[in-house]
Design an enzyme around this catalytic site. Sequence first.
Site, mmCIF file in Angstrom:
data_model
loop_
_atom_site.group_PDB
_atom_site.id
_atom_site.type_symbol
_atom_site.label_atom_id
_atom_site.label_comp_id
_atom_site.label_asym_id
_atom_site.label_seq_id
_atom_site.Cartn_x
_atom_site.Cartn_y
_atom_site.Cartn_z
ATOM 1 N N LEU A 299 68.017 23.700 53.973
ATOM 2 C CA LEU A 299 67.031 24.730 53.660
ATOM 3 C C LEU A 299 67.109 25.844 54.705
ATOM 4 O O LEU A 299 66.637 25.690 55.826
ATOM 5 C CB LEU A 299 65.627 24.121 53.631
ATOM 6 N N THR B 39 68.326 11.774 60.274
ATOM 7 C CA THR B 39 67.132 11.603 59.439
ATOM 8 C C THR B 39 67.467 11.437 57.962
ATOM 9 O O THR B 39 66.824 10.656 57.261
ATOM 10 C CB THR B 39 66.189 12.801 59.623
ATOM 11 N N ASN B 40 68.428 12.189 57.466
ATOM 12 C CA ASN B 40 68.824 12.123 56.058
ATOM 13 C C ASN B 40 70.350 11.981 55.995
ATOM 14 O O ASN B 40 71.039 12.849 55.447
ATOM 15 C CB ASN B 40 68.390 13.389 55.309
ATOM 16 N N CYS C 163 62.401 17.855 56.679
ATOM 17 C CA CYS C 163 61.877 18.939 57.523
ATOM 18 C C CYS C 163 60.851 19.815 56.815
ATOM 19 O O CYS C 163 60.101 20.543 57.470
ATOM 20 C CB CYS C 163 63.012 19.793 58.069
ATOM 21 N N PRO D 40 72.585 15.091 60.050
ATOM 22 C CA PRO D 40 71.542 14.527 60.912
ATOM 23 C C PRO D 40 71.364 13.033 60.686
ATOM 24 O O PRO D 40 71.848 12.475 59.691
ATOM 25 C CB PRO D 40 70.297 15.288 60.471
#
Length: 480
Positions: free
Chosen positions: A418, A118-119, A250, A116
Amino acid sequence: MTIDYDLSSIQEARDVARSAKAAQGILAGYSQEQIDKIVTAMFEAARDNAEWLAKMAVDETKFGIFEDKVKKNLFASQNVYDYIKDMKTVGVLKEDPERKVIEFGSPMGVVMGIIPSTNPTSTTIFKSLIALKAGNGIVFSPHPNASRCINAAAQVMHEAAIRAGAPEGIIGCISKVTQAATNSLMHDENIAVILATGGPGMVKAAYSSGKPAMGVGAGNAPVFIERTANIKKAVYSIVTGKTFDNGVICASENSVLVDEPIKEQVVAEFEAQGAYFLNKTEVEKVSRVVMTPKGGMNAAMVGKSPHVIADKAGIQIPDGTRLLIAPLDGFGPGYPLSYEKLTTVLAFYVVKDWEEGCYLAIDLLSLMGAGHTFCIHSEDETVIREFFRKPVSRILVNTPGSLGGIGLTTGLVPSLTLGCGTLAGSSTSDNVSPMNLINIKRMAYNLKSAETKISFICKHDELNIDNITAVVQEIVAKLK
């Protein structure tokens, strides 16, 4: 021109998958000692390059906070390495002399890692480490808004692995990022399993590819502050969890549920720790900026500071504000901020007691985030245990959501993928580790004679009320 570029990107995807497959065939013959040497070198390289990779991620994506991205890169390298370094993943894993069963670990093959924005660099580091620790190769499909930094992180990991003795091509990454290339990689015959971290659409596509896949679900974690909680510590944990990297993990808190008797104290403590409570008009303005009308996130506001959001919404907030809090009367359609918000905004609810908090948490998770994470702050162990019933895979107690969920502040497996279990259509509820990326073979030796039991039981073809007790006793004694 577009068609030519798509074809070129598809060819690149095929090439990196083919190279990784050939390299993995060689790596599959390595011993645990050889694998561990490679993983150690990769960890050291990721640790040593954590800062410039973090800066590159912030510069390219415009998400989050540089210092926090450095911490995430170090977590993905140091913390993950410390957890996996002594893990047995290839060869004999364990023997049970009593049951005469031996377990062997073998790699799955080539992993496709979807990364992603985001990370980006931290997830690339993490997936590289766990894939090679399990004896696999890995090829990455980057988010188009983070392609350069993801490729850079993959290159760092690949070069370190090669220096430590890994075969060339064991880690690959698409540089020509297109949907066509990603789809091609998902269906490539050289890919054994897909490890998907990204938006719901991408994760769903991975599960629909026909390949074994492990993915994540939406977050939207509720956090309940129960009346026995240490209020100062609870608020500190929530502010820390939600503001870490501007909320892009998240597992970060998305809605605060406050026990009514402590409402005023909680509000005062949030304000003391830098939170700003929006009025109704401001809630509407922020909702229109942060969310879409259907409850989706506005990508332009993901990972942004409160001041960027406030400026865009046309509202004034105090200098030094760390978090925006939106009091809501409901959830779902009509309340956009009740959905997942990967940014510095929290929904805020008041409940009369823990039971009402329990039901509201379920409603919010059913709306979005089922299977992911729930947080509670309380000193009442009886109440805490009641929340085992929540439809989530992680229940975090008195700890920041984002940092507790990934295993930084808790004893959970350190992970940046996760799983959310079947509640979210995921194949695992684990914090994914190398053990999720190996096949386990079991060698089992004969312990009992099947013929003796079968022939003995078959002698009693006709049973009646007079002899059934005696026969059953005789069978039980024989089976022992």
